[in-house]
Scaffold this motif. Structure first.
Motif, PDB file in Angstrom:
ATOM      1  N   HIS A  56       0.841  -1.197   0.000  1.00 38.06           N
ATOM      2  CA  HIS A  56       0.000   0.000   0.000  1.00 38.06           C
ATOM      3  C   HIS A  56       0.883   1.256   0.000  1.00 38.06           C
ATOM      4  CE1 HIS A  56      -3.563   2.373   1.520  1.00 38.06           C
ATOM      5  NE2 HIS A  56      -2.643   3.037   2.175  1.00 38.06           N
ATOM      6  N   ILE A 105       0.471  13.757   5.576  1.00 37.78           N
ATOM      7  CA  ILE A 105       0.923  12.355   5.619  1.00 37.78           C
ATOM      8  C   ILE A 105       2.357  12.265   6.128  1.00 37.78           C
ATOM      9  CG2 ILE A 105       1.434  10.297   4.219  1.00 37.78           C
ATOM     10  CD1 ILE A 105      -0.941  11.067   2.416  1.00 37.78           C
ATOM     11  N   VAL A 153      -7.481  -1.362  -1.927  1.00 38.56           N
ATOM     12  CA  VAL A 153      -6.730  -0.415  -1.092  1.00 38.56           C
ATOM     13  C   VAL A 153      -5.685  -1.179  -0.294  1.00 38.56           C
ATOM     14  CG1 VAL A 153      -6.862   1.068   0.971  1.00 38.56           C
ATOM     15  CG2 VAL A 153      -8.592   1.237  -0.828  1.00 38.56           C
ATOM     16  N   PHE A 193      -4.198   2.195  -6.173  1.00 37.99           N
ATOM     17  CA  PHE A 193      -3.429   3.375  -6.587  1.00 37.99           C
ATOM     18  C   PHE A 193      -2.910   3.203  -8.014  1.00 37.99           C
ATOM     19  CE2 PHE A 193      -2.434   3.372  -1.841  1.00 37.99           C
ATOM     20  CZ  PHE A 193      -3.463   4.238  -1.540  1.00 37.99           C
TER      21      PHE A 193
HETATM   22  C1  HEM Z   1       2.368   8.129   1.380  1.00 38.10           C
HETATM   23  C2  HEM Z   1       1.134   7.719   1.258  1.00 38.10           C
HETATM   24  C3  HEM Z   1       0.434   6.751   2.205  1.00 38.10           C
HETATM   25  C4  HEM Z   1       0.945   6.037   3.241  1.00 38.10           C
HETATM   26  C5  HEM Z   1       2.371   5.982   3.712  1.00 38.10           C
HETATM   27  C6  HEM Z   1      -0.170   5.317   3.843  1.00 38.10           C
HETATM   28  C7  HEM Z   1      -0.067   4.520   4.955  1.00 38.10           C
HETATM   29  C8  HEM Z   1      -1.104   3.839   5.544  1.00 38.10           C
HETATM   30  C9  HEM Z   1      -1.039   3.118   6.791  1.00 38.10           C
HETATM   31  C10 HEM Z   1       0.192   3.057   7.690  1.00 38.10           C
HETATM   32  C11 HEM Z   1      -2.242   2.538   6.997  1.00 38.10           C
HETATM   33  C12 HEM Z   1      -2.640   1.664   8.155  1.00 38.10           C
HETATM   34  C13 HEM Z   1      -3.497   2.455   9.081  1.00 38.10           C
HETATM   35  C14 HEM Z   1      -3.999   1.653  10.202  1.00 38.10           C
HETATM   36  O1  HEM Z   1      -4.326   0.460  10.026  1.00 38.10           O
HETATM   37  O2  HEM Z   1      -4.117   2.208  11.292  1.00 38.10           O
HETATM   38  C15 HEM Z   1      -3.098   2.910   5.890  1.00 38.10           C
HETATM   39  C16 HEM Z   1      -4.401   2.527   5.746  1.00 38.10           C
HETATM   40  C17 HEM Z   1      -5.255   3.040   4.812  1.00 38.10           C
HETATM   41  N1  HEM Z   1      -4.929   3.946   3.834  1.00 38.10           N
HETATM   42 FE1  HEM Z   1      -3.121   4.706   3.450  1.00 38.10          FE
HETATM   43  N2  HEM Z   1      -1.315   5.578   3.135  1.00 38.10           N
HETATM   44  C18 HEM Z   1      -0.995   6.458   2.135  1.00 38.10           C
HETATM   45  C19 HEM Z   1      -1.849   7.011   1.227  1.00 38.10           C
HETATM   46  C20 HEM Z   1      -3.187   6.760   1.180  1.00 38.10           C
HETATM   47  C21 HEM Z   1      -4.127   7.403   0.260  1.00 38.10           C
HETATM   48  C22 HEM Z   1      -3.749   8.462  -0.774  1.00 38.10           C
HETATM   49  C23 HEM Z   1      -5.363   6.875   0.525  1.00 38.10           C
HETATM   50  C24 HEM Z   1      -6.680   7.175  -0.120  1.00 38.10           C
HETATM   51  C25 HEM Z   1      -6.861   7.422  -1.361  1.00 38.10           C
HETATM   52  C26 HEM Z   1      -5.202   5.917   1.597  1.00 38.10           C
HETATM   53  C27 HEM Z   1      -6.215   5.166   2.126  1.00 38.10           C
HETATM   54  C28 HEM Z   1      -6.100   4.274   3.158  1.00 38.10           C
HETATM   55  C29 HEM Z   1      -7.216   3.529   3.721  1.00 38.10           C
HETATM   56  C30 HEM Z   1      -8.669   3.600   3.288  1.00 38.10           C
HETATM   57  C31 HEM Z   1      -6.684   2.739   4.745  1.00 38.10           C
HETATM   58  C32 HEM Z   1      -7.452   1.751   5.605  1.00 38.10           C
HETATM   59  C33 HEM Z   1      -7.683   2.258   6.995  1.00 38.10           C
HETATM   60  C34 HEM Z   1      -8.570   1.313   7.755  1.00 38.10           C
HETATM   61  O3  HEM Z   1      -8.439   0.086   7.641  1.00 38.10           O
HETATM   62  O4  HEM Z   1      -9.444   1.832   8.465  1.00 38.10           O
HETATM   63  N3  HEM Z   1      -3.867   5.865   1.960  1.00 38.10           N
HETATM   64  N4  HEM Z   1      -2.388   3.711   5.022  1.00 38.10           N
END
Ligand code: HEM
Ligand SMILES: [Ca+2]
Length: 209
Positions: free
Chosen positions: A36, A74, A186, A192
């Protein structure tokens, strides 16, 4: 410095730069959460610098202002949490480390990623069992709001809120449904890549017209 053995990771502080992080992609299978994040590691050196977050957000269709704000947000919040235990990060560069991205897990999430960044199918199914009322394989705006409210940890909710709202804004269909298969994508980052492809195709199409 130079007299120490190069591979004494764990017993000494690493610089935390490209050289020690890039082998992440060749050495073993990434976890779903690492995949991701890896989309945003544009040059695949294991570290996501703010410029890369910005490029990644632009590539999936976010405008200049949203991408800039998203980057500040972020990298500002996530970078400090992801620093590996034996690494001293460079000052003021806000590097996000893909290898230890699971340290960036925040409150108010769905727990579809476990603490190691693995995908938990039961938790994924639970989202739709609990909140997909209108149709079983998608969420409406209101149902997403209901899910976020149900998972909300008052001390730590901004991250989850922004991620889900942004996902909804980018991926909802014409009738306002966020599809289950989109949400699934996702969790391994393939959403992405799909958005980037679609964005490129739309650009090509506009050029030809
Ligand atoms: C540098 C860019 C990004 C990084 C490093 C990143 C990192 C992460 C991390 C660490 C999580 C785990 C969160 C958790 O379980 O507490 C996560 C979950 C998620 N991310 Fe990202 N993310 C990025 C960009 C994005 C973008 C652009 C989107 C939306 C378009 C997105 C949507 C989500 C969603 C929907 C989850 C799921 C959260 C859940 O399970 O409730 N992320 N991301
Ligand atoms: Ca990078």
């Amino acid at each position: 410095m130079g007299s120490k053995p190069a591979d004494a990771a764990g017993s000494q502080q690493q610089q935390g730069d490209e050289s020690s992080m890039a082998d992440l992609y060749s050495s073993h299978e990434l976890t779903p959460l690492q995949k991701h994040a890896a989309f945003f590691d544009r040059n695949k050196d294991g570290i996501i610098y703010p410029s890369e977050t910005y490029q990644g957000l632009r590539a999936i269709g976010c405008g200049v202002v949203l991408s800039a704000a998203g980057t500040v947000f972020i990298n500002g919040f996530l970078a400090p949490k992801t620093v590996p235990a034996n690494v001293k990060p460079p000052a003021f560069k806000f590097p996000i480390y893909v290898k230890t991205i699971q340290q960036g897990k925040h409150g108010s999430d769905t727990d579809v990623y476990d603490t190691q960044g693995r995908f938990v199918p039961e938790k994924f199914e639970e989202i739709f069992k609990k909140h997909a009322h209108t149709r079983p394989d998608a969420l409406t705006d209101k149902e997403l709001g209901e899910m976020l409210k149900a998972n909300r940890d008052p001390k730590d909710w901004v991250g989850a809120f922004v991620e889900w709202r942004l996902l909804y804004a980018l991926c909802k269909d014409k009738e306002g449904f966020l599809h289950k298969e989109t949400v699934k994508a996702v969790y391994d980052g393939s959403v992405f890549e799909k958005l980037e492809r679609e964005k490129k195709e739309a650009k090509e199409f506009a050029k030809k017209k």
